[in-house]
Design a protein around this motif. Structure first.
Motif, mmCIF file in Angstrom:
data_model
loop_
_atom_site.group_PDB
_atom_site.id
_atom_site.type_symbol
_atom_site.label_atom_id
_atom_site.label_comp_id
_atom_site.label_asym_id
_atom_site.label_seq_id
_atom_site.Cartn_x
_atom_site.Cartn_y
_atom_site.Cartn_z
ATOM 1 N N TYR A 139 0.855 -1.194 0.000
ATOM 2 C CA TYR A 139 0.000 0.000 0.000
ATOM 3 C C TYR A 139 0.890 1.242 0.000
ATOM 4 N N PRO A 140 0.476 2.306 -0.699
ATOM 5 C CA PRO A 140 1.190 3.587 -0.540
ATOM 6 C C PRO A 140 1.067 4.058 0.905
ATOM 7 N N GLU A 141 2.096 4.725 1.404
ATOM 8 C CA GLU A 141 2.065 5.157 2.803
ATOM 9 C C GLU A 141 0.898 6.097 3.098
ATOM 10 N N ASP A 142 0.505 6.894 2.118
ATOM 11 C CA ASP A 142 -0.594 7.824 2.385
ATOM 12 C C ASP A 142 -1.954 7.130 2.432
ATOM 13 N N ARG A 143 -1.925 5.784 2.322
ATOM 14 C CA ARG A 143 -3.159 5.007 2.501
ATOM 15 C C ARG A 143 -3.061 4.049 3.697
ATOM 16 N N ILE A 144 -1.991 4.205 4.475
ATOM 17 C CA ILE A 144 -1.819 3.392 5.677
ATOM 18 C C ILE A 144 -2.204 4.209 6.905
ATOM 19 N N ILE A 145 -3.127 3.692 7.687
ATOM 20 C CA ILE A 145 -3.545 4.319 8.936
ATOM 21 C C ILE A 145 -3.078 3.430 10.078
ATOM 22 N N ILE A 146 -2.390 4.018 11.039
ATOM 23 C CA ILE A 146 -1.931 3.267 12.210
ATOM 24 C C ILE A 146 -2.913 3.501 13.347
ATOM 25 N N TYR A 147 -3.346 2.400 13.953
ATOM 26 C CA TYR A 147 -4.322 2.460 15.043
ATOM 27 C C TYR A 147 -3.741 1.712 16.243
ATOM 28 N N GLY A 152 -1.114 -1.162 22.935
ATOM 29 C CA GLY A 152 -0.684 -1.018 21.548
ATOM 30 C C GLY A 152 -0.528 0.415 21.097
ATOM 31 N N SER A 153 -1.102 1.370 21.844
ATOM 32 C CA SER A 153 -0.987 2.777 21.453
ATOM 33 C C SER A 153 0.462 3.255 21.504
ATOM 34 N N GLY A 154 1.221 2.761 22.483
ATOM 35 C CA GLY A 154 2.626 3.161 22.568
ATOM 36 C C GLY A 154 3.440 2.636 21.400
ATOM 37 N N PHE A 155 3.205 1.374 21.011
ATOM 38 C CA PHE A 155 3.901 0.801 19.863
ATOM 39 C C PHE A 155 3.481 1.525 18.577
ATOM 40 N N ALA A 156 2.197 1.850 18.487
ATOM 41 C CA ALA A 156 1.694 2.557 17.304
ATOM 42 C C ALA A 156 2.351 3.923 17.164
ATOM 43 N N ALA A 157 2.500 4.639 18.286
ATOM 44 C CA ALA A 157 3.121 5.958 18.242
ATOM 45 C C ALA A 157 4.579 5.863 17.809
ATOM 46 N N ARG A 158 5.284 4.822 18.291
ATOM 47 C CA ARG A 158 6.683 4.628 17.892
ATOM 48 C C ARG A 158 6.784 4.438 16.379
ATOM 49 N N MET A 167 -2.373 8.805 8.957
ATOM 50 C CA MET A 167 -2.753 9.332 10.260
ATOM 51 C C MET A 167 -2.472 8.291 11.329
ATOM 52 N N LEU A 168 -2.536 8.734 12.570
ATOM 53 C CA LEU A 168 -2.384 7.869 13.738
ATOM 54 C C LEU A 168 -3.628 8.034 14.599
ATOM 55 N N ILE A 169 -4.249 6.911 14.965
ATOM 56 C CA ILE A 169 -5.413 6.926 15.845
ATOM 57 C C ILE A 169 -5.016 6.246 17.148
ATOM 58 N N MET A 170 -5.219 6.941 18.247
ATOM 59 C CA MET A 170 -4.826 6.453 19.577
ATOM 60 C C MET A 170 -6.086 6.177 20.391
ATOM 61 N N ASP A 171 -6.327 4.928 20.682
ATOM 62 C CA ASP A 171 -7.526 4.486 21.403
ATOM 63 C C ASP A 171 -7.137 4.108 22.833
ATOM 64 N N SER A 172 -7.625 4.881 23.802
ATOM 65 C CA SER A 172 -7.348 4.591 25.224
ATOM 66 C C SER A 172 -5.846 4.547 25.473
ATOM 67 N N ALA A 173 -5.154 5.597 25.068
ATOM 68 C CA ALA A 173 -3.699 5.638 25.115
ATOM 69 C C ALA A 173 -3.182 6.038 26.491
ATOM 70 N N LEU A 208 4.649 13.225 12.180
ATOM 71 C CA LEU A 208 4.358 14.310 11.247
ATOM 72 C C LEU A 208 2.964 14.208 10.646
ATOM 73 N N CYS A 209 2.174 13.285 11.143
ATOM 74 C CA CYS A 209 0.829 13.076 10.596
ATOM 75 C C CYS A 209 -0.223 13.567 11.597
ATOM 76 N N PRO A 210 -1.471 13.731 11.148
ATOM 77 C CA PRO A 210 -2.536 14.039 12.104
ATOM 78 C C PRO A 210 -2.691 12.911 13.122
ATOM 79 N N VAL A 211 -2.976 13.280 14.355
ATOM 80 C CA VAL A 211 -3.154 12.299 15.427
ATOM 81 C C VAL A 211 -4.527 12.529 16.060
#
Length: 278
Positions: A139-147, A152-158, A167-173, A208-211
Motif C-alpha cells: 500500500y502507498p504510505e498515504d493510505r496506511i492508517i496506524i491504530y 498497543g498505542s505506545g507501539f503505534a506511536a513509535r 494518520m495515527l489513531i490512539m484508542d485509550s492511550a 508528522l501526521c494528524p493524530v
C-alpha cells in the motif's frame, strides 16, 4: 534503640524484596498472551477475504499476522492490539474498519498466538517496523492508517514516528508506560524497576501526521487524563474525542465510538484541518 534499628532493617528488607519481585515478574503482570498451536486455522466469520501471514524478521523472530481485504478499499488500518490474548480474539474488531471502507492488518507480538521470539520493548518496536515495511510494499504510505489500542498505542506511536502514515489513531492511550505502572504500584520506584518504558509522549513529538485520540471518560484502567496530557504534546495537529461514560473495554459497543471512528476515517475536512502539510 536496637528495636527501632531492627524494625527499620526488617522494613528495608521487605521493601527490597518487593522491588525485586516487581522487577522479576513484571512481564507476567503486564502481558497475558494466548498461545496457539501451529495447526490452528483462522476463519473469517463473515466470508471477508482473509490471509494468514508469517513474517520472518531475521533475528529469530517469526510474526503471525492477519490481513483482511475488501473490494475498492480506501486504504488499510494497521491495528496494534492490547496486551491480552491473541489475534484470534482481537480479529473481531476487523469488522469495525472493513465496514467503513478499509482493509485491516494485525500482528501478534512475540509469545502471543503463533508468533515466536523473545519479547522486549526494543524488539517489539523492530518487529512492528518490519511489519509496517511489509505493509508499505503493498500500500502507498498515504493510505496506511496506524491504530493503537491500549498498550498497543505506545507501539503505534513509535512506528508512526519512524514513518509517514496517513494518520495515527490512539484508542485509550497512555502517557508513558512508566506513568501507568506508577499508578498501580505507587510505593515502588518504578522509574528504575520497569523494563518497558514506552514513552508515548516522546514518540508523538516526532510524528508528522494528524493524530486523533479516542478515550472513554470513565476509563479506570487507563484514565482519560492520559489522552488529555498526550494531546497537549502536539497541539497543532491533533484532536481528542471523548466518549462520555466510555470505559476501557466497552468502546466498540457504543454508537458514539463508531460515529467518531467513521468521522476520523472518512471525513476529509476533518483530516485536512489537522494535516500539517496544509
Amino acid at each position: 534503640m536496637e528495636s527501632i534499628i531492627y524494625g527499620i532493617l526488617i522494613f528495608l528488607a521487605i521493601y527490597l524484596a518487593l522491588c525485586l519481585l516487581a522487577f522479576g515478574i513484571q512481564s507476567f503482570f503486564f502481558f497475558h498472551p494466548e498461545k496457539l498451536p501451529e495447526s490452528f486455522q483462522f476463519i473469517s466469520k463473515d466470508d471477508t477475504p482473509m490471509e494468514e501471514v508469517f513474517i520472518d524478521i531475521g533475528d529469530g523472530s517469526r510474526i503471525n499476522a492477519l490481513h483482511y481485504t475488501r473490494p475498492e478499499a480506501k486504504g488499510v488500518v494497521f491495528y496494534f492490539k492490547g496486551n491480552t490474548r491473541s489475534i484470534k480474539g482481537w480479529s473481531k474488531f476487523s469488522k469495525d474498519f472493513l465496514s467503513k471502507g478499509y482493509d485491516f492488518f494485525m500482528i501478534d507480538y512475540p509469545g502471543f498466538g503463533k508468533s515466536k521470539g523473545k519479547r522486549t520493548e526494543s524488539r517489539i518496536y523492530n518487529i512492528a517496523q518490519f511489519s509496517y515495511k511489509w505493509l508499505a510494499e503493498r500500500y502507498p504510505e498515504d493510505r496506511i492508517i496506524i491504530y493503537g489500542r491500549s498498550m498497543g498505542s505506545g507501539f503505534a506511536a513509535r512506528i508512526a514516528s519512524w514513518n509517514r502514515p496517513r494518520m495515527l489513531i490512539m484508542d485509550s492511550a497512555f502517557f508513558s508506560f512508566y506513568h501507568l505502572a506508577q499508578r498501580y504500584l505507587p510505593l515502588l520506584p518504578m522509574k528504575w524497576l520497569i523494563r518497558y518504558k514506552i514513552p508515548t509522549y516522546q514518540f508523538l513529538r516526532s510524528t508528522l501526521c494528524p493524530v486523533f485520540f479516542i478515550h472513554g471518560t470513565s476509563d479506570w484502567v487507563i484514565p482519560y487524563g492520559h489522552s488529555v496530557r498526550l494531546q497537549r504534546e502536539i497541539p497543532e495537529r491533533r484532536h481528542l474525542f471523548p466518549i462520555p461514560e466510555g470505559k476501557h473495554n466497552n468502546l466498540p459497543d457504543l454508537p458514539e465510538y463508531h460515529e467518531v471512528l467513521d468521522n476520523i476515517l472518512n471525513d476529509g475536512e476533518l483530516y485536512t484541518r489537522f494535516d500539517p502539510k496544509n
